[in-house]
Design a protein around this motif. Structure first.
Motif: not given
Length: 194
Positions: A25-27, A32-33, A66-68, A73-74
């Protein structure tokens, strides 16, 4: 040949009650999660979310985080009961388009990846959870969320080892995954994998 993995086999990090699946996911979504201990807005509860038990495959897919939009990683630890419920409702993405469109859960098999990113001769499962089951996934099936960004140094070390020709050493830094024992009721139900 002896020692070769079956072409279709679910491999995962699991214990007696839970299984670990990975997502990128994006940051903004991951942070938030992790703060809430569960998925919350801006996570979308209205579109399919894909879960993958193969750490190597997700590392390949996210270009080692590194991918936008896939920088975080969760590791999602979920109940095996929930995992198996999802599989029992799955339709293979290559099935009849009408069946796929109506399915609550999609299954796709993609070539597993070596630490260096090469396609292997066996497949890794991805499970797409549709809108009909996302709330059950987030509210009932998830046991814990762990941000692997805290393990960024380990992930980056594995990437560096891989890029410098030490894939075997890199593999030792990955989570230990082994063949997942499908219960008899799911034999033949998991498209391509049981």
């Amino acid at each position: 040949m002896p020692g070769m993995a079956p072409q279709y086999q679910i491999r995962a990090d699991y214990d007696a009650r839970t299984i670990v699946v990975y997502q990128a996911y994006p940051p903004v979504i991951a942070d938030a999660a992790l703060r809430a201990g569960r998925f919350v807005t801006p996570f979308s509860f209205h579109r399919m979310t894909w879960i993958k038990p193969s750490f190597s495959w997700l590392m390949h897919r996210s270009n080692w985080a590194r991918k936008a939009g896939q920088e975080r990683i969760l590791a999602v630890r979920m109940t095996r009961q929930g995992w198996e419920e999802a599989l029992s409702r799955a339709v293979l993405t290559t099935a009849d388009p009408k069946a796929v469109a109506q399915a609550a859960v999609h299954v796709q098999w993609d070539p597993e990846r070596s630490p260096r990113g090469a396609a292997l001769n066996h497949y890794s499962i991805q499970v797409g959870l549709g809108r009909q089951v996302i709330r059950t996934f987030t509210d009932d099936w998830i046991v814990s969320l762990t941000g692997l960004t805290g393990l960024t140094a380990q992930v980056r070390k594995a990437a560096a080892l891989t890029q410098t020709g030490h894939a075997g050493r890199a593999q030792r830094l990955f989570p230990q995954e082994r063949a997942y024992p499908l219960p008899p009721r799911l034999h033949g139900v998991v498209p391509g994998g049981g």
